[in-house]
Design a protein around this motif. Structure first.
Motif, PDB file in Angstrom:
ATOM      1  N   GLN A 135      -3.363   5.835   8.140  1.00  0.00           N
ATOM      2  CA  GLN A 135      -4.632   5.104   8.089  1.00  0.00           C
ATOM      3  C   GLN A 135      -4.433   3.658   7.649  1.00  0.00           C
ATOM      4  O   GLN A 135      -5.091   2.741   8.154  1.00  0.00           O
ATOM      5  N   VAL A 136      -3.532   3.425   6.682  1.00  0.00           N
ATOM      6  CA  VAL A 136      -3.395   2.076   6.119  1.00  0.00           C
ATOM      7  C   VAL A 136      -2.312   1.242   6.805  1.00  0.00           C
ATOM      8  O   VAL A 136      -2.293   0.014   6.660  1.00  0.00           O
ATOM      9  N   THR A 137      -1.394   1.905   7.546  1.00  0.00           N
ATOM     10  CA  THR A 137      -0.318   1.139   8.187  1.00  0.00           C
ATOM     11  C   THR A 137      -0.324   1.247   9.711  1.00  0.00           C
ATOM     12  O   THR A 137       0.283   0.408  10.383  1.00  0.00           O
TER      13      THR A 137
ATOM     14  N   SER B  73       4.447  -7.373   8.213  1.00  0.00           N
ATOM     15  CA  SER B  73       3.675  -6.315   7.579  1.00  0.00           C
ATOM     16  C   SER B  73       4.604  -5.514   6.670  1.00  0.00           C
ATOM     17  O   SER B  73       5.833  -5.653   6.732  1.00  0.00           O
ATOM     18  N   GLU B  74       4.030  -4.681   5.840  1.00  0.00           N
ATOM     19  CA  GLU B  74       4.836  -3.857   4.943  1.00  0.00           C
ATOM     20  C   GLU B  74       5.774  -2.940   5.737  1.00  0.00           C
ATOM     21  O   GLU B  74       6.932  -2.758   5.370  1.00  0.00           O
ATOM     22  N   TYR B  75       5.272  -2.394   6.826  1.00  0.00           N
ATOM     23  CA  TYR B  75       6.075  -1.516   7.670  1.00  0.00           C
ATOM     24  C   TYR B  75       7.228  -2.293   8.307  1.00  0.00           C
ATOM     25  O   TYR B  75       8.376  -1.822   8.330  1.00  0.00           O
ATOM     26  N   GLU B  76       6.948  -3.475   8.817  1.00  0.00           N
ATOM     27  CA  GLU B  76       7.987  -4.306   9.450  1.00  0.00           C
ATOM     28  C   GLU B  76       9.025  -4.747   8.425  1.00  0.00           C
ATOM     29  O   GLU B  76      10.231  -4.807   8.725  1.00  0.00           O
ATOM     30  N   MET B  77       8.576  -5.075   7.214  1.00  0.00           N
ATOM     31  CA  MET B  77       9.493  -5.481   6.156  1.00  0.00           C
ATOM     32  C   MET B  77      10.473  -4.361   5.842  1.00  0.00           C
ATOM     33  O   MET B  77      11.690  -4.580   5.723  1.00  0.00           O
TER      34      MET B  77
ATOM     35  N   ARG C 281       0.801  -1.229   0.000  1.00  0.00           N
ATOM     36  CA  ARG C 281       0.000   0.000   0.000  1.00  0.00           C
ATOM     37  C   ARG C 281       0.833   1.278   0.000  1.00  0.00           C
ATOM     38  O   ARG C 281       0.334   2.348  -0.314  1.00  0.00           O
ATOM     39  N   VAL C 282       2.108   1.162   0.388  1.00  0.00           N
ATOM     40  CA  VAL C 282       2.966   2.357   0.434  1.00  0.00           C
ATOM     41  C   VAL C 282       4.257   2.049  -0.327  1.00  0.00           C
ATOM     42  O   VAL C 282       5.357   2.382   0.113  1.00  0.00           O
ATOM     43  N   LEU C 283       4.117   1.419  -1.470  1.00  0.00           N
ATOM     44  CA  LEU C 283       5.286   1.011  -2.249  1.00  0.00           C
ATOM     45  C   LEU C 283       5.948   2.205  -2.927  1.00  0.00           C
ATOM     46  O   LEU C 283       7.177   2.327  -2.918  1.00  0.00           O
ATOM     47  N   ARG C 284       5.168   3.076  -3.546  1.00  0.00           N
ATOM     48  CA  ARG C 284       5.700   4.205  -4.318  1.00  0.00           C
ATOM     49  C   ARG C 284       5.030   5.502  -3.905  1.00  0.00           C
ATOM     50  O   ARG C 284       3.839   5.521  -3.556  1.00  0.00           O
ATOM     51  N   MET C 285       5.787   6.586  -4.004  1.00  0.00           N
ATOM     52  CA  MET C 285       5.182   7.902  -3.854  1.00  0.00           C
ATOM     53  C   MET C 285       4.167   8.092  -4.980  1.00  0.00           C
ATOM     54  O   MET C 285       4.353   7.581  -6.088  1.00  0.00           O
ATOM     55  N   PRO C 286       3.090   8.844  -4.752  1.00  0.00           N
ATOM     56  CA  PRO C 286       2.000   8.894  -5.735  1.00  0.00           C
ATOM     57  C   PRO C 286       2.170   9.914  -6.861  1.00  0.00           C
ATOM     58  O   PRO C 286       1.317   9.998  -7.732  1.00  0.00           O
ATOM     59  N   GLY C 287       3.273  10.672  -6.860  1.00  0.00           N
ATOM     60  CA  GLY C 287       3.406  11.749  -7.843  1.00  0.00           C
ATOM     61  C   GLY C 287       3.348  11.278  -9.277  1.00  0.00           C
ATOM     62  O   GLY C 287       2.509  11.735 -10.069  1.00  0.00           O
ATOM     63  N   PHE C 288       4.228  10.352  -9.660  1.00  0.00           N
ATOM     64  CA  PHE C 288       4.256   9.892 -11.042  1.00  0.00           C
ATOM     65  C   PHE C 288       3.021   9.065 -11.406  1.00  0.00           C
ATOM     66  O   PHE C 288       2.462   9.245 -12.502  1.00  0.00           O
ATOM     67  N   PRO C 289       2.554   8.161 -10.535  1.00  0.00           N
ATOM     68  CA  PRO C 289       1.299   7.474 -10.868  1.00  0.00           C
ATOM     69  C   PRO C 289       0.131   8.432 -11.103  1.00  0.00           C
ATOM     70  O   PRO C 289      -0.723   8.166 -11.948  1.00  0.00           O
ATOM     71  N   LEU C 290       0.095   9.548 -10.378  1.00  0.00           N
ATOM     72  CA  LEU C 290      -0.964  10.538 -10.605  1.00  0.00           C
ATOM     73  C   LEU C 290      -0.856  11.158 -12.000  1.00  0.00           C
ATOM     74  O   LEU C 290      -1.871  11.389 -12.663  1.00  0.00           O
ATOM     75  N   VAL C 291       0.376  11.422 -12.440  1.00  0.00           N
ATOM     76  CA  VAL C 291       0.569  11.957 -13.794  1.00  0.00           C
ATOM     77  C   VAL C 291       0.120  10.939 -14.833  1.00  0.00           C
ATOM     78  O   VAL C 291      -0.586  11.281 -15.801  1.00  0.00           O
ATOM     79  N   LEU C 292       0.522   9.679 -14.642  1.00  0.00           N
ATOM     80  CA  LEU C 292       0.086   8.627 -15.563  1.00  0.00           C
ATOM     81  C   LEU C 292      -1.433   8.483 -15.558  1.00  0.00           C
ATOM     82  O   LEU C 292      -2.055   8.309 -16.610  1.00  0.00           O
TER      83      LEU C 292
ATOM     84  N   LEU D 129       6.578   9.056   6.231  1.00  0.00           N
ATOM     85  CA  LEU D 129       6.713  10.314   5.489  1.00  0.00           C
ATOM     86  C   LEU D 129       6.908  10.078   3.998  1.00  0.00           C
ATOM     87  O   LEU D 129       6.421  10.841   3.166  1.00  0.00           O
ATOM     88  N   THR D 130       7.633   9.021   3.652  1.00  0.00           N
ATOM     89  CA  THR D 130       7.942   8.776   2.240  1.00  0.00           C
ATOM     90  C   THR D 130       7.203   7.511   1.764  1.00  0.00           C
ATOM     91  O   THR D 130       6.009   7.543   1.535  1.00  0.00           O
ATOM     92  N   SER D 131       7.924   6.415   1.616  1.00  0.00           N
ATOM     93  CA  SER D 131       7.302   5.160   1.210  1.00  0.00           C
ATOM     94  C   SER D 131       7.910   4.036   2.036  1.00  0.00           C
ATOM     95  O   SER D 131       8.831   4.252   2.822  1.00  0.00           O
ATOM     96  N   LEU D 132       7.411   2.830   1.832  1.00  0.00           N
ATOM     97  CA  LEU D 132       7.950   1.671   2.534  1.00  0.00           C
ATOM     98  C   LEU D 132       8.741   0.780   1.575  1.00  0.00           C
ATOM     99  O   LEU D 132       8.704  -0.444   1.647  1.00  0.00           O
ATOM    100  N   TRP D 133       9.476   1.438   0.695  1.00  0.00           N
ATOM    101  CA  TRP D 133      10.378   0.741  -0.208  1.00  0.00           C
ATOM    102  C   TRP D 133      11.821   1.194   0.000  1.00  0.00           C
ATOM    103  O   TRP D 133      12.736   0.676  -0.629  1.00  0.00           O
TER     104      TRP D 133
END
Length: 419
Positions: free
Chosen positions: A244-246, A287-291, A71-82, A251-255
């Protein structure tokens, strides 16, 4: 043609050339991929992830991909442009490539604006011309990767910072300074939404603003506070959504953890090799956060125990970052390597001359040279390649244009003396 109109027509010509090159490459890339049914993207992993995230936005689904969900793999900036391009052109790869080609044209225009603001219109035009015909800049413009969109947002934030730096400290300039400060914060956040590595520029810029104040410390603190506020307000929706999701402050992403471990592990070479992630399959028990925290700890621990390998890796990453030709195997054909090197090496030499000429101009060097050095340091820690250097080359071309202007000017002066 009147002198006042000539730059305007030259700029239009440069932008048209930029558009033609990029649209032509969009056609070429799509045809090449259509002839290879087993391939969908030029650079598969990242491009597929961005495309699928954009689809979730268009379809109103949860912003996540893969199973278990990321759920927090990538920042949403570029996906929003796409997603914006998909909303207009549909989920068609070729039509979206054409839209992305236009972002490359916008990047050329912003190079012109930034060069003009820092020096003069001639420098801006030359810098825009260089970016228009750059094969790497043009090629990356039509790929489903974030480099060109980040360059656009970064260049805009740099232009705003230059405008802010030119605002005087007088009482009658206070409102103007506050407005530019707010826009600076917003524009920096927009770039951060595309590339989270841009985050560290915020404290650097604030510190420099206060340091350059020279007797106007209170006014500088006011502008810095407004800039930070603008940046923070922009980040609130993303940080709140992540909580909300984690259930954690992200602040950034979980990658970032896997990315750091990609650059600091026993098999690391400076190139990206994420096979460990599929092999370890830690998402099945964490979890994604723990990973993310797990891989961060693993990378830090490895660096602590193997400082010699870390230093060796830093050198290898620095070489990969500054290498004139592409590192990736799919771009290692002799003609691609030659085309990229033939453009980059002269540009780099001209930029060096531009640095020498501009050595007394701190703000100009900070804006033009700062980004490429900044990312060079970051990618001595993470993995490195030409791809990560590319967005910062746009502002570097302004230094190259300064070098061109000086050389041409010196030559014309010598010819006048001889005549």
């Amino acid at each position: 043609m009147p002198e006042s109109k000539r730059p305007k027509y030259l700029l239009i010509l440069i932008l048209l050339i930029s558009a033609l090159i990029r649209c032509g490459l969009a056609v070429y890339v799509q045809r090449q991929l259509d002839q290879q049914p087993e391939r969908t993207y030029v650079i598969e992993g990242d491009a597929d992830g961005y495309w699928r995230l954009a689809q979730t936005i268009v379809h109103g689904e949860e912003y996540s991909i893969y199973t278990p969900p990321r759920r927090v793999l990538r920042m949403p900036g570029f996906p929003l442009v796409l997603a914006g391009a998909m909303s207009v052109a549909g989920e068609d790869h070729f039509r979206v490539r054409l839209f992305l080609a236009l972002t490359g044209v916008v990047a050329c225009y912003l190079v012109y604006l930034l060069g003009k603001e820092l020096t003069n219109e001639t420098t801006g035009l030359i810098a825009a011309g260089l970016t228009a015909v750059s094969p790497v800049m043009a090629g990356f413009s039509v790929l489903f990767l974030s480099e060109t969109v980040f360059a656009v947002t970064m260049l805009f934030s740099l232009w705003v910072l230059v405008k802010l730096g030119n605002v005087k400290w007088g009482d009658h300039d206070r409102l103007q300074g506050c407005l530019w400060s707010a826009l600076a914060g917003v524009s920096l956040a927009a770039a951060f939404y595309v590339r989270p590595g841009w985050l560290l520029t915020l404290p650097i810029i604030v510190a420099l603003m206060i340091w350059r104040a020279k007797g106007q410390r209170a006014r500088a603190l006011e502008r810095a506070a407004i800039l930070i506020l603008g940046f923070t307000v922009m980040l609130v929706p993303w940080v709140y959504r992540n909580y909300q999701v984690t259930g954690h402050f992200v602040l950034t992403s979980l990658w970032s953890g896997p990315s750091l471990y990609d650059g600091l592990n026993p098999q690391a070479t400076g190139d990206s090799d994420m096979t460990f992630f599929d092999r370890d399959r830690v998402m099945l028990k964490m979890s994604e956060y723990e990973m993310n925290r797990y891989y961060t700890q693993q990378a830090v621990e490895y660096a602590r125990q193997h400082p010699g390998h870390v230093i060796q890796l830093m050198g290898a990453k620095l070489l990969r970052y500054w290498k004139p030709w592409p590192n990736a195997s799919q771009f290692r054909s002799w003609w691609m390597m030659a085309a990229v090197s033939v453009v980059f090496l002269p540009v780099l030499l001209l930029a060096g001359y531009g640095i020498w000429i501009s050595r007394q101009q701190g703000l100009l060097l900070l804006i033009t040279l700062g980004p490429i050095l900044y990312f060079s340091l970051i990618h001595m820690v993470f993995v490195s390649s030409l791809r990560y250097r590319l967005p910062a080359e746009y502002s570097l071309y302004i230094l190259s244009a300064i070098g061109v202007t000086a050389l041409v000017g010196d030559r014309l002066n010598k010819e006048k003396i001889k005549s």
